[in-house]
Write a protein that holds these residues in place. Sequence first.
Motif, mmCIF file in Angstrom:
data_model
loop_
_atom_site.group_PDB
_atom_site.id
_atom_site.type_symbol
_atom_site.label_atom_id
_atom_site.label_comp_id
_atom_site.label_asym_id
_atom_site.label_seq_id
_atom_site.Cartn_x
_atom_site.Cartn_y
_atom_site.Cartn_z
ATOM 1 N N LEU A 29 -2.384 42.259 30.254
ATOM 2 C CA LEU A 29 -2.705 42.470 31.329
ATOM 3 C C LEU A 29 -1.632 41.947 32.540
ATOM 4 N N ASN A 30 -2.299 43.255 33.415
ATOM 5 C CA ASN A 30 -0.433 43.046 34.301
ATOM 6 C C ASN A 30 -1.146 43.328 35.618
ATOM 7 N N PHE A 31 -1.617 42.411 36.242
ATOM 8 C CA PHE A 31 -2.532 41.852 37.911
ATOM 9 C C PHE A 31 -1.107 41.999 38.999
ATOM 10 N N GLY A 32 0.407 42.816 38.428
ATOM 11 C CA GLY A 32 1.201 42.893 39.695
ATOM 12 C C GLY A 32 1.472 44.042 39.946
ATOM 13 N N ARG A 33 2.523 44.617 40.126
ATOM 14 C CA ARG A 33 3.386 46.119 40.391
ATOM 15 C C ARG A 33 3.490 45.740 39.005
ATOM 16 N N LEU A 61 -12.288 42.717 24.708
ATOM 17 C CA LEU A 61 -12.956 42.087 23.818
ATOM 18 C C LEU A 61 -12.995 42.633 22.791
ATOM 19 N N ASP A 62 -11.827 43.403 22.612
ATOM 20 C CA ASP A 62 -11.457 43.971 21.126
ATOM 21 C C ASP A 62 -10.299 44.139 21.107
ATOM 22 N N ALA A 63 -9.433 43.040 21.691
ATOM 23 C CA ALA A 63 -8.472 41.570 22.172
ATOM 24 C C ALA A 63 -8.394 40.621 21.012
ATOM 25 N N ASP A 64 -7.480 40.055 20.191
ATOM 26 C CA ASP A 64 -7.399 39.205 19.462
ATOM 27 C C ASP A 64 -6.688 38.187 20.227
ATOM 28 N N CYS A 65 -5.717 38.391 20.487
ATOM 29 C CA CYS A 65 -5.220 37.446 21.637
ATOM 30 C C CYS A 65 -4.914 38.371 23.747
ATOM 31 N N ILE A 66 -4.921 37.665 24.342
ATOM 32 C CA ILE A 66 -4.984 38.181 25.628
ATOM 33 C C ILE A 66 -3.671 37.521 26.527
ATOM 34 N N ILE A 67 -2.912 37.869 27.290
ATOM 35 C CA ILE A 67 -2.049 36.870 27.691
ATOM 36 C C ILE A 67 -2.128 37.974 29.809
ATOM 37 N N VAL A 68 -2.300 37.000 30.872
ATOM 38 C CA VAL A 68 -2.197 37.925 31.448
ATOM 39 C C VAL A 68 -1.309 37.698 32.684
ATOM 40 N N ALA A 69 -0.674 37.997 33.195
ATOM 41 C CA ALA A 69 0.015 37.850 34.726
ATOM 42 C C ALA A 69 -0.287 38.437 35.838
ATOM 43 N N ALA A 70 0.089 37.243 36.181
ATOM 44 C CA ALA A 70 -0.523 37.837 38.198
ATOM 45 C C ALA A 70 0.074 37.579 39.080
ATOM 46 N N PRO A 71 0.682 37.962 39.962
ATOM 47 C CA PRO A 71 1.440 37.882 41.699
ATOM 48 C C PRO A 71 -0.133 36.415 41.822
ATOM 49 N N VAL A 72 1.087 35.641 42.974
ATOM 50 C CA VAL A 72 0.809 34.180 43.801
ATOM 51 C C VAL A 72 0.732 34.921 45.117
ATOM 52 N N TYR A 73 -0.029 34.942 45.864
ATOM 53 C CA TYR A 73 -0.398 36.235 46.962
ATOM 54 C C TYR A 73 -0.373 35.214 47.928
#
Length: 311
Positions: free
Chosen positions: A10-14, A83-95
Amino acid sequence: MAGKIKVLGLNFGRVNGECKKYLNIALEEAKAAGAETEIIDTVTKKINRCIGCGACSRMLESGKQQIRCIQKDDYEAISDAVLDADCIIVAAPVYVLGPVGQLKDFVDRFGPAHDKAYMLFENAKREDTEGDVPLEKRCLKRHLVSYISIGGAATDHWVSFGLNQLNLFGMSINMKVVDQMNAHGMWRSQELTDQTVADAKHMGRRIVEAYSKKNSEITWESDPGVCPVCHCNEMTLNGTDTVCCPVCGIYGTLKMDGHKVKVTFSEEEQNRSRLRLAGVLEHQVELGRKPRYGDKFEEYLERFKAQEDVL
């Protein structure tokens, strides 16, 4: 194990920013380790804020419906992917000291609706009630998660809430955190960039390897931090030598060794962290939900406690 492990990024950045860069590196390693991978760029999606209507809780307690949000946007599709995934990697920028607001908008809608303890109790009640429909298995299965916090600031104190708030993503649904990476000062030197690339590669391999292990068998290999559970550094002081981890909600004792500070947490406190099943089960007790389950409450509680290592 049947089928490939699903690793969602999950990419919460650009779309083409630093978050995506290191998320791609991590998922390439996960794919090389045998996983099926997918990346969602949330910036291209519409995620409204939670309006506090309580519809998701009413669906959960209905005994018949599955958990859904009544708002019409892209949230439900992303929730389904998680929910469907087994593993999640979340990336988010700090503002502004912490992660971008879109992450919090998602957490506010996903977390309360998918509180693992709440779902376990309600599903048990459904199974014991004739005519009720069990919850989807994907809601109750174990999920692993790792976090990447990206900040441009050269010093830690300008990204101090990055990892803290990223840990809110998997807290309610009791995701087991495997690794986390605080990559600030990203443009200062090639040495820093090389280390971040290595950390991202390690993260991608590790989360696939960890999935075949029980929670208690997964060791911590990232920065140990101060708290032995969430591995973040921030502590809440209250004027005594007792301090609290604001992420885990657990209490420890602060001691000075010369100029060095050490915080010690008992095993009992560590076990009641909000990042562990016992912690979210404790929350169900303090919310006063016992009357809803009557004589079955204690039976359910003990049953779930025994599953700490696999949920």
